[in-house]
Design a protein around this motif. Structure first.
Motif, PDB file in Angstrom:
ATOM      1  N   GLY A   1      92.755  20.878  24.604  1.00 19.47           N
ATOM      2  CA  GLY A   1      92.656  19.425  24.530  1.00 19.47           C
ATOM      3  C   GLY A   1      91.824  18.832  25.651  1.00 19.47           C
ATOM      4  N   ARG A   2      92.350  17.767  26.214  1.00 18.75           N
ATOM      5  CA  ARG A   2      91.585  17.003  27.206  1.00 18.75           C
ATOM      6  C   ARG A   2      91.138  17.802  28.430  1.00 18.75           C
ATOM      7  N   PRO A   3      91.987  18.667  29.031  1.00 14.88           N
ATOM      8  CA  PRO A   3      91.517  19.419  30.203  1.00 14.88           C
ATOM      9  C   PRO A   3      90.280  20.269  29.909  1.00 14.88           C
ATOM     10  N   LEU A   4      90.278  20.991  28.795  1.00 18.94           N
ATOM     11  CA  LEU A   4      89.117  21.817  28.453  1.00 18.94           C
ATOM     12  C   LEU A   4      87.911  20.937  28.118  1.00 18.94           C
ATOM     13  N   GLN A   5      88.139  19.848  27.422  1.00 19.56           N
ATOM     14  CA  GLN A   5      87.040  18.921  27.121  1.00 19.56           C
ATOM     15  C   GLN A   5      86.404  18.397  28.408  1.00 19.56           C
ATOM     16  N   GLU A   6      87.228  18.069  29.384  1.00 23.44           N
ATOM     17  CA  GLU A   6      86.715  17.574  30.668  1.00 23.44           C
ATOM     18  C   GLU A   6      85.948  18.667  31.411  1.00 23.44           C
ATOM     19  N   ALA A   7      86.458  19.893  31.392  1.00 23.76           N
ATOM     20  CA  ALA A   7      85.758  21.009  32.041  1.00 23.76           C
ATOM     21  C   ALA A   7      84.382  21.205  31.413  1.00 23.76           C
ATOM     22  N   LEU A   8      84.314  21.166  30.098  1.00 24.74           N
ATOM     23  CA  LEU A   8      83.043  21.356  29.402  1.00 24.74           C
ATOM     24  C   LEU A   8      82.091  20.183  29.642  1.00 24.74           C
ATOM     25  N   ARG A   9      82.638  18.976  29.736  1.00 25.92           N
ATOM     26  CA  ARG A   9      81.810  17.808  30.045  1.00 25.92           C
ATOM     27  C   ARG A   9      81.211  17.930  31.441  1.00 25.92           C
ATOM     28  N   CYS A  10      82.045  18.328  32.409  1.00 18.87           N
ATOM     29  CA  CYS A  10      81.561  18.510  33.781  1.00 18.87           C
ATOM     30  C   CYS A  10      80.488  19.597  33.845  1.00 18.87           C
ATOM     31  N   ALA A  11      80.731  20.705  33.188  1.00 16.24           N
ATOM     32  CA  ALA A  11      79.767  21.804  33.192  1.00 16.24           C
ATOM     33  C   ALA A  11      78.448  21.373  32.555  1.00 16.24           C
ATOM     34  N   SER A  12      78.523  20.631  31.454  1.00 15.81           N
ATOM     35  CA  SER A  12      77.305  20.139  30.803  1.00 15.81           C
ATOM     36  C   SER A  12      76.531  19.206  31.722  1.00 15.81           C
ATOM     37  N   MET A  13      77.240  18.360  32.438  1.00 15.11           N
ATOM     38  CA  MET A  13      76.593  17.440  33.371  1.00 15.11           C
ATOM     39  C   MET A  13      75.862  18.214  34.475  1.00 15.11           C
TER      40      MET A  13
ATOM     41  N   THR B   1      74.303  25.474  24.793  1.00 13.09           N
ATOM     42  CA  THR B   1      74.779  26.129  23.571  1.00 13.09           C
ATOM     43  C   THR B   1      75.989  27.004  23.872  1.00 13.09           C
ATOM     44  N   ALA B   2      75.943  27.725  24.981  1.00 14.58           N
ATOM     45  CA  ALA B   2      77.090  28.567  25.365  1.00 14.58           C
ATOM     46  C   ALA B   2      78.326  27.710  25.614  1.00 14.58           C
ATOM     47  N   LEU B   3      78.157  26.584  26.268  1.00 20.50           N
ATOM     48  CA  LEU B   3      79.296  25.700  26.548  1.00 20.50           C
ATOM     49  C   LEU B   3      79.920  25.188  25.249  1.00 20.50           C
ATOM     50  N   LYS B   4      79.102  24.890  24.262  1.00 22.69           N
ATOM     51  CA  LYS B   4      79.616  24.379  22.978  1.00 22.69           C
ATOM     52  C   LYS B   4      80.444  25.422  22.234  1.00 22.69           C
TER      53      LYS B   4
ATOM     54  N   LEU C   1      86.761  25.556  37.309  1.00 25.63           N
ATOM     55  CA  LEU C   1      87.301  24.413  36.564  1.00 25.63           C
ATOM     56  C   LEU C   1      88.543  24.909  35.831  1.00 25.63           C
ATOM     57  N   SER C   2      89.730  24.526  36.320  1.00 25.34           N
ATOM     58  CA  SER C   2      90.959  25.144  35.826  1.00 25.34           C
ATOM     59  C   SER C   2      92.173  24.271  36.098  1.00 25.34           C
ATOM     60  N   ASP C   3      93.276  24.603  35.423  1.00 23.66           N
ATOM     61  CA  ASP C   3      94.562  24.004  35.775  1.00 23.66           C
ATOM     62  C   ASP C   3      95.294  24.870  36.807  1.00 23.66           C
ATOM     63  N   GLY C   4      94.698  26.003  37.164  1.00 23.40           N
ATOM     64  CA  GLY C   4      95.234  26.844  38.229  1.00 23.40           C
ATOM     65  C   GLY C   4      96.521  27.566  37.899  1.00 23.40           C
ATOM     66  N   ASN C   5      96.879  27.630  36.641  1.00 21.21           N
ATOM     67  CA  ASN C   5      98.143  28.263  36.259  1.00 21.21           C
ATOM     68  C   ASN C   5      97.919  29.735  35.913  1.00 21.21           C
ATOM     69  N   ALA C   6      97.759  30.546  36.947  1.00 21.70           N
ATOM     70  CA  ALA C   6      97.498  31.987  36.785  1.00 21.70           C
ATOM     71  C   ALA C   6      98.756  32.679  36.274  1.00 21.70           C
ATOM     72  N   ASN C   7      98.665  33.294  35.085  1.00 18.03           N
ATOM     73  CA  ASN C   7      99.825  34.003  34.548  1.00 18.03           C
ATOM     74  C   ASN C   7      99.461  35.344  33.916  1.00 18.03           C
ATOM     75  N   ALA C   8      98.243  35.832  34.190  1.00 20.34           N
ATOM     76  CA  ALA C   8      97.817  37.165  33.754  1.00 20.34           C
ATOM     77  C   ALA C   8      96.940  37.739  34.858  1.00 20.34           C
ATOM     78  N   GLY C   9      96.805  39.053  34.897  1.00 18.16           N
ATOM     79  CA  GLY C   9      96.012  39.676  35.962  1.00 18.16           C
ATOM     80  C   GLY C   9      96.681  39.478  37.311  1.00 18.16           C
ATOM     81  N   ILE C  10      95.889  39.349  38.364  1.00 13.77           N
ATOM     82  CA  ILE C  10      96.442  39.099  39.704  1.00 13.77           C
ATOM     83  C   ILE C  10      96.921  37.657  39.759  1.00 13.77           C
ATOM     84  N   LYS C  11      98.211  37.473  40.101  1.00 13.09           N
ATOM     85  CA  LYS C  11      98.826  36.143  40.122  1.00 13.09           C
ATOM     86  C   LYS C  11      99.248  35.715  41.520  1.00 13.09           C
ATOM     87  N   ASP C  12      99.286  36.651  42.451  1.00 17.73           N
ATOM     88  CA  ASP C  12      99.766  36.377  43.795  1.00 17.73           C
ATOM     89  C   ASP C  12      98.784  35.483  44.551  1.00 17.73           C
TER      90      ASP C  12
END
Length: 171
Positions: A30-42, A79-82, A118-129
């Motif tokens: 939703g909105r968080p990913l849309q905002e990340a993609l908007r920022c990256a496009s900018m 194109t990759a961002l889309k 660009l993230s919500d910082g909620n690491a729950n896979a891989g290295i989480k420490d």
């Protein structure tokens, strides 16, 4: 009121060696990913041919959507961002590391070399420490690869994102 006088010359900025790392996990839907993609496009739109960019996206899997290259053709990046859409769990460290690796291959002292996470910082896979992740950010910063973070979503992990930027000598 009067506007300040314009400077006589335009100051050139240093070239960027930037890896845009986008969290596409389910919690970013939703909105968080849309905002990340908007920022990256900018960022892509404002880049110049002297800049080098890469685009990394991740959930539990890490993808190098655009390997590090000069910004000769912005459409490659846009194109990759889309094509990025939300996925599963969050291997934040794996995504960040892929971005840092792209930068390390093309480092120059004259460039600004930085991972932009660009993230919500909620690491729950891989290295989480948090301590382990931030030690890696610190090590890469000592080698010239800085880390800046941009927290997205109402419940983003401010502690992790702030520590990554602090130890990564970024913003």
């Amino acid at each position: 009121l009067a506007a300040p006088e314009q400077p006589d010359r335009i100051v050139e900025r240093k070239p960027l060696n930037l890896s845009i790392v986008i969290d596409r996990s389910g919690s970013m839907a939703g909105r968080p990913l849309q905002e990340a993609l908007r920022c990256a496009s900018m960022i892509v739109e404002r880049s110049s041919p002297k800049d080098r960019l890469s685009i990394i996206s991740y959930d539990q899997d890490v993808g190098v959507d655009v390997p590090s290259q000069r910004v000769q053709n912005k459409n490659i990046f846009l194109t990759a961002l889309k094509s990025i859409s939300e996925g599963g769990t969050t291997d934040l460290h794996g995504g960040w590391l892929a971005g840092a690796e792209q930068l390390a291959m093309h480092m120059k002292e004259s460039d600004i070399t930085r991972v932009l996470l660009l993230s919500d910082g909620n690491a729950n896979a891989g290295i989480k420490d948090v301590d382990q992740i931030t030690r890696h950010c610190e090590t890469m910063a000592e080698q010239g690869v800085a880390t800046s973070t941009y927290g997205l979503g109402e419940g983003f992990n401010e502690d992790l994102m702030t520590e990554m930027a602090r130890t990564g000598q970024g913003n």
